[in-house]
Design an enzyme around this catalytic site. Sequence first.
Site, PDB file in Angstrom:
ATOM      1  N   HIS A 156       0.564  -0.522   0.030  1.00  0.00           N
ATOM      2  CA  HIS A 156       0.082   0.071   0.245  1.00  0.00           C
ATOM      3  C   HIS A 156       0.972   1.583  -0.067  1.00  0.00           C
ATOM      4  O   HIS A 156       1.652   1.553   0.417  1.00  0.00           O
ATOM      5  CB  HIS A 156      -0.832  -0.066   1.207  1.00  0.00           C
ATOM      6  N   HIS A 207       0.717   5.043   1.224  1.00  0.00           N
ATOM      7  CA  HIS A 207       0.013   6.079   1.729  1.00  0.00           C
ATOM      8  C   HIS A 207       0.329   7.402   1.118  1.00  0.00           C
ATOM      9  O   HIS A 207       1.700   7.637   0.690  1.00  0.00           O
ATOM     10  CB  HIS A 207       1.377   6.627   3.103  1.00  0.00           C
TER      11      HIS A 207
HETATM   12  P1  5GP Z   1       1.797   0.557   7.437  1.00  0.00           P
HETATM   13  O1  5GP Z   1       2.303   1.433   8.905  1.00  0.00           O
HETATM   14  O2  5GP Z   1       2.077  -0.769   7.075  1.00  0.00           O
HETATM   15  O3  5GP Z   1       2.554   1.401   6.109  1.00  0.00           O
HETATM   16  O4  5GP Z   1       0.234   1.252   7.372  1.00  0.00           O
HETATM   17  C1  5GP Z   1      -0.890   0.922   7.846  1.00  0.00           C
HETATM   18  C2  5GP Z   1      -2.002   1.500   7.152  1.00  0.00           C
HETATM   19  O5  5GP Z   1      -3.026   1.403   7.510  1.00  0.00           O
HETATM   20  C3  5GP Z   1      -1.793   2.600   8.737  1.00  0.00           C
HETATM   21  O6  5GP Z   1      -1.805   4.053   8.379  1.00  0.00           O
HETATM   22  C4  5GP Z   1      -2.739   2.114   9.417  1.00  0.00           C
HETATM   23  O7  5GP Z   1      -3.526   3.099  10.162  1.00  0.00           O
HETATM   24  C5  5GP Z   1      -3.554   1.732   8.399  1.00  0.00           C
HETATM   25  N1  5GP Z   1      -5.390   0.783   8.812  1.00  0.00           N
HETATM   26  C6  5GP Z   1      -4.588  -0.710   9.243  1.00  0.00           C
HETATM   27  N2  5GP Z   1      -5.743  -0.654   9.464  1.00  0.00           N
HETATM   28  C7  5GP Z   1      -7.073   0.176   8.381  1.00  0.00           C
HETATM   29  C8  5GP Z   1      -8.472  -0.417   8.172  1.00  0.00           C
HETATM   30  O8  5GP Z   1      -9.052  -1.067   9.066  1.00  0.00           O
HETATM   31  N3  5GP Z   1      -8.582   0.551   7.130  1.00  0.00           N
HETATM   32  C9  5GP Z   1      -7.953   1.923   7.006  1.00  0.00           C
HETATM   33  N4  5GP Z   1      -8.763   2.112   6.330  1.00  0.00           N
HETATM   34  N5  5GP Z   1      -6.484   1.718   7.098  1.00  0.00           N
HETATM   35  C10 5GP Z   1      -6.033   0.951   8.029  1.00  0.00           C
END
Ligand code: 5GP
Length: 136
Positions: A99, A101
């Site tokens: 993913h 951001h």
């Molecule tokens: P990472 O730390 O893996 O780069 O980012 C994961 C992101 O996913 C975090 O910013 C977190 O807030 C978001 N996130 C985790 N679970 C969910 C969810 O169920 N729904 C949404 N919309 N965002 C999520």
Amino acid sequence: MDNCIFCKIANEEIPSNTVYEDDNFRVILDIAPANPGHCLILPKKHTTNIFEIYSDLLGIVYKIEKKIASALKAALNAEGINILQNNGEAAGQSVSHYHIHVIPRHQRDNVTLNKEGKSLSSDEFSAIVDKIKAEL
Ligand code: 5GP
Ligand code: ZN
């Protein structure tokens, strides 16, 4: 992937605040945004990270980043945009579905993504250049 939350969101098994969707991607609002409008670009097909991303996506990832960044700039009067993509736990990846951001930024918004840099000697810089070049 059966137990992947982003697979479920991307394929509408779990509802989300979707701002955009096409054949390859769903773009949703992050549940815990760094700033209002913080979006996550999710490929619909499961892949974990940059090391495993499938080749069909390579040519189009940058296009969707640009599309979403431009929309956030216009819609929210963003003065800047951070594009961030974590790969692996050590790099802060908490959900193992690739993913991206896309985070709208404003002057003095107190979001802290940029950390202070480390200090390296010129020998250390040179050694790292050699190591990386050997893999390219
Ligand atoms: P990472 O730390 O893996 O780069 O980012 C994961 C992101 O996913 C975090 O910013 C977190 O807030 C978001 N996130 C985790 N679970 C969910 C969810 O169920 N729904 C949404 N919309 N965002 C999520
Ligand atoms: Zn997944």
